[in-house]
Design a protein around this motif. Structure first.
Motif, PDB file in Angstrom:
ATOM      1  N   GLY A  68      37.016  10.813  34.522  1.00  0.00           N
ATOM      2  CA  GLY A  68      36.072  11.730  33.501  1.00  0.00           C
ATOM      3  C   GLY A  68      36.764  13.218  33.277  1.00  0.00           C
ATOM      4  O   GLY A  68      37.473  13.480  34.257  1.00  0.00           O
ATOM      5  N   ALA A  69      36.111  13.462  32.185  1.00  0.00           N
ATOM      6  CA  ALA A  69      36.545  14.895  31.814  1.00  0.00           C
ATOM      7  C   ALA A  69      38.071  15.162  31.766  1.00  0.00           C
ATOM      8  O   ALA A  69      38.600  16.147  32.261  1.00  0.00           O
ATOM      9  N   ALA A  70      39.017  14.448  31.167  1.00  0.00           N
ATOM     10  CA  ALA A  70      40.412  14.356  31.006  1.00  0.00           C
ATOM     11  C   ALA A  70      40.972  14.605  32.423  1.00  0.00           C
ATOM     12  O   ALA A  70      42.105  15.347  32.293  1.00  0.00           O
ATOM     13  N   GLY A  71      40.359  14.074  33.460  1.00  0.00           N
ATOM     14  CA  GLY A  71      40.971  14.412  34.678  1.00  0.00           C
ATOM     15  C   GLY A  71      40.362  15.436  35.476  1.00  0.00           C
ATOM     16  O   GLY A  71      40.848  15.704  36.681  1.00  0.00           O
ATOM     17  N   ALA A  72      39.442  15.982  34.983  1.00  0.00           N
ATOM     18  CA  ALA A  72      38.959  17.335  35.614  1.00  0.00           C
ATOM     19  C   ALA A  72      38.002  16.900  36.685  1.00  0.00           C
ATOM     20  O   ALA A  72      38.253  17.861  37.750  1.00  0.00           O
ATOM     21  N   LEU A  73      37.655  15.816  36.896  1.00  0.00           N
ATOM     22  CA  LEU A  73      36.626  15.460  37.901  1.00  0.00           C
ATOM     23  C   LEU A  73      37.666  15.228  39.143  1.00  0.00           C
ATOM     24  O   LEU A  73      37.328  15.730  40.358  1.00  0.00           O
ATOM     25  N   GLY A  74      38.668  14.355  38.824  1.00  0.00           N
ATOM     26  CA  GLY A  74      39.463  14.061  40.028  1.00  0.00           C
ATOM     27  C   GLY A  74      40.274  15.208  40.331  1.00  0.00           C
ATOM     28  O   GLY A  74      40.548  15.326  41.529  1.00  0.00           O
ATOM     29  N   LEU A  75      40.767  16.118  39.465  1.00  0.00           N
ATOM     30  CA  LEU A  75      41.417  17.443  39.923  1.00  0.00           C
ATOM     31  C   LEU A  75      40.382  18.238  40.919  1.00  0.00           C
ATOM     32  O   LEU A  75      41.123  18.820  41.809  1.00  0.00           O
ATOM     33  N   ALA A  76      39.151  18.216  40.466  1.00  0.00           N
ATOM     34  CA  ALA A  76      38.170  19.424  41.194  1.00  0.00           C
ATOM     35  C   ALA A  76      38.307  18.698  42.836  1.00  0.00           C
ATOM     36  O   ALA A  76      38.223  19.404  43.552  1.00  0.00           O
ATOM     37  N   GLN A  77      38.088  17.376  42.963  1.00  0.00           N
ATOM     38  CA  GLN A  77      38.219  16.615  44.157  1.00  0.00           C
ATOM     39  C   GLN A  77      39.062  16.835  44.873  1.00  0.00           C
ATOM     40  O   GLN A  77      39.427  17.132  46.015  1.00  0.00           O
ATOM     41  N   PHE A  78      40.375  16.662  44.128  1.00  0.00           N
ATOM     42  CA  PHE A  78      41.598  16.964  44.725  1.00  0.00           C
ATOM     43  C   PHE A  78      41.883  18.422  45.098  1.00  0.00           C
ATOM     44  O   PHE A  78      42.215  18.467  46.456  1.00  0.00           O
ATOM     45  N   VAL A  79      41.637  19.330  44.499  1.00  0.00           N
ATOM     46  CA  VAL A  79      41.637  20.758  44.875  1.00  0.00           C
ATOM     47  C   VAL A  79      40.947  21.023  45.896  1.00  0.00           C
ATOM     48  O   VAL A  79      41.233  21.790  46.882  1.00  0.00           O
ATOM     49  N   ASN A  80      39.770  20.578  46.134  1.00  0.00           N
ATOM     50  CA  ASN A  80      38.726  21.118  46.916  1.00  0.00           C
ATOM     51  C   ASN A  80      38.781  20.413  48.162  1.00  0.00           C
ATOM     52  O   ASN A  80      38.327  20.929  49.372  1.00  0.00           O
ATOM     53  N   ALA A  81      39.204  18.960  48.353  1.00  0.00           N
ATOM     54  CA  ALA A  81      39.484  18.147  49.380  1.00  0.00           C
ATOM     55  C   ALA A  81      40.672  18.007  50.114  1.00  0.00           C
ATOM     56  O   ALA A  81      40.669  17.430  51.255  1.00  0.00           O
ATOM     57  N   SER A  82      41.819  18.583  49.346  1.00  0.00           N
ATOM     58  CA  SER A  82      43.033  18.403  49.868  1.00  0.00           C
ATOM     59  C   SER A  82      43.774  19.412  50.408  1.00  0.00           C
ATOM     60  O   SER A  82      45.156  19.234  50.394  1.00  0.00           O
ATOM     61  N   LYS A  83      43.374  20.645  50.595  1.00  0.00           N
ATOM     62  CA  LYS A  83      43.840  21.981  50.618  1.00  0.00           C
ATOM     63  C   LYS A  83      44.778  21.899  51.941  1.00  0.00           C
ATOM     64  O   LYS A  83      44.551  21.267  53.059  1.00  0.00           O
ATOM     65  N   GLY A  84      46.104  22.032  51.663  1.00  0.00           N
ATOM     66  CA  GLY A  84      46.886  22.110  52.791  1.00  0.00           C
ATOM     67  C   GLY A  84      47.341  20.798  53.299  1.00  0.00           C
ATOM     68  O   GLY A  84      48.174  20.496  54.380  1.00  0.00           O
ATOM     69  N   ASP A  85      47.147  19.773  52.573  1.00  0.00           N
ATOM     70  CA  ASP A  85      47.387  18.465  53.092  1.00  0.00           C
ATOM     71  C   ASP A  85      48.700  17.748  52.402  1.00  0.00           C
ATOM     72  O   ASP A  85      48.861  17.584  51.274  1.00  0.00           O
ATOM     73  N   PRO A  86      49.797  18.026  53.315  1.00  0.00           N
ATOM     74  CA  PRO A  86      51.334  17.707  52.825  1.00  0.00           C
ATOM     75  C   PRO A  86      51.339  16.272  52.488  1.00  0.00           C
ATOM     76  O   PRO A  86      52.494  15.588  52.126  1.00  0.00           O
ATOM     77  N   ASN A  87      50.538  15.229  52.691  1.00  0.00           N
ATOM     78  CA  ASN A  87      50.387  13.696  52.340  1.00  0.00           C
ATOM     79  C   ASN A  87      49.584  13.420  51.234  1.00  0.00           C
ATOM     80  O   ASN A  87      49.390  12.224  50.760  1.00  0.00           O
ATOM     81  N   ALA A  88      49.133  14.463  50.358  1.00  0.00           N
ATOM     82  CA  ALA A  88      48.293  14.104  49.324  1.00  0.00           C
ATOM     83  C   ALA A  88      49.048  14.353  48.016  1.00  0.00           C
ATOM     84  O   ALA A  88      49.890  15.281  47.832  1.00  0.00           O
TER      85      ALA A  88
END
Length: 319
Positions: A68-88
């Motif tokens: 969705g939204a040219a990847g913006a929905l996935g980007l938002a989830q990634f940015v908000n849920a993966s902070k500091g995760d070296p395996n993401a």
């Protein structure tokens, strides 16, 4: 001690737990794919995951599709849920930059960590086999008469095929602001729409349409490359008198807030993966052009491409 005996001893000690494994050898990676299954990002993400395992730098890779939204929905989830995760990890590319320019989402790719550009792929435009049009010239003639009557189907708003459609309109004297572009959340949806005759012309990477072109269910009428693609008998837009050329690159980012050392480890893993047999097979199968670029060089490239895409989109009347 003989070298082969020494190596066997090391292997035995490692297997027994007496020696620590390299930090990446037991990595359980999580791959965010900011698109629905069946498209270029999905294919790229899963091919990279397989290559990481084939190269022996990851023990497992899990996938999360969020379209969705040219990847913006996935980007938002990634940015908000993966902070500091070296395996993401997150797959992204030129389409995401275009979507950010047109959609202006509350999150930006600059919040994540640039790791590597992987490939470049040019778009192909196709017609459903049942179309009354036979060539790009037929499409252009109709576009000149009534821009809104030609339904272009492809990826999200701001995708390279969307930009190409606007550039084609401008080049042939039609109003790019009046083109009828139908965005889809993933390659699977776009393919179904084209095969069903729900759009006039479809655009995507050649690999996504290849099986349908070869089976005769789609008719390829143009590619956006500077010259004909190797082994593919489809004319370029340029050789048909339409001065339009645009490529679609894909890359991978790490999570926000990881350390430079963690980013370097991920980059090293990705570089090893691109040297694997699995990756070579993926390049061959999908017709991707390898375009590896890492670290700061990649980050600088993204900044330049964002500026160039925005300028192109402004010129084409999209922004």
């Amino acid at each position: 001690m003989r070298r082969d005996t020494f190596l066997k001893s090391i292997a035995a000690l490692t297997a027994a737990g007496a020696l620590p494994l390299p930090s990446w050898a037991a990595a359980n990676l999580k791959m965010m794919i900011p698109a629905n299954p069946g498209g270029g990002w999905d294919t790229t993400g899963r091919a990279l995951g397989k290559a990481l395992q084939d190269a022996g730098v990851a023990s497992s890779v899990s996938y999360d599709n969020k379209g969705g939204a040219a990847g913006a929905l996935g980007l938002a989830q990634f940015v908000n849920a993966s902070k500091g995760d070296p395996n993401a990890l997150m797959v992204m590319g030129a389409v995401m930059l275009g979507g950010i320019i047109t959609g202006k989402p509350p999150v930006s790719v600059t919040q994540a960590t640039p790791l590597a550009r992987l490939t470049t792929e040019y778009n192909v435009f196709v017609l459903p086999a049942s179309s009354p049009f036979k060539t790009m010239k037929d499409v252009v003639e109709q576009l000149k008469k009534d821009p809104g009557s030609v339904k272009w189907g492809g990826g999200s708003r701001g995708s390279t095929e969307h930009i190409a459609a606007a550039m084609i309109a401008k080049e042939v004297g039609a109003d790019p602001a009046k083109i009828n572009y139908v965005p889809f959340r993933g390659g699977g949806e776009a393919t179904a729409a084209i095969l069903g005759g729900n759009v006039t012309v479809g655009g995507s990477g050649y690999s996504e349409f290849q099986q349908y072109i070869e089976s005769g269910k789609m008719r390829a009428i143009a590619v956006t490359s500077p010259a004909r693609l190797k082994g593919i008998d489809v004319p370029t837009l340029k050789e048909q008198g339409i001065n339009v050329e645009i490529g679609n690159w894909r890359g991978v980012y790490g999570a926000p807030g990881i350390t430079p050392e963690q980013a370097k480890t991920l980059v090293d893993m990705i570089v090893k993966a691109t040297k694997s047999k699995a990756w070579a097979e993926a390049l061959e199968k999908n017709g991707w052009t390898p375009a590896l670029m890492t670290g700061k060089e990649f980050a600088d490239f993204v900044d330049r491409d964002f500026a160039q895409l925005r300028a192109t989109m402004v010129k084409a009347g999209m922004v």
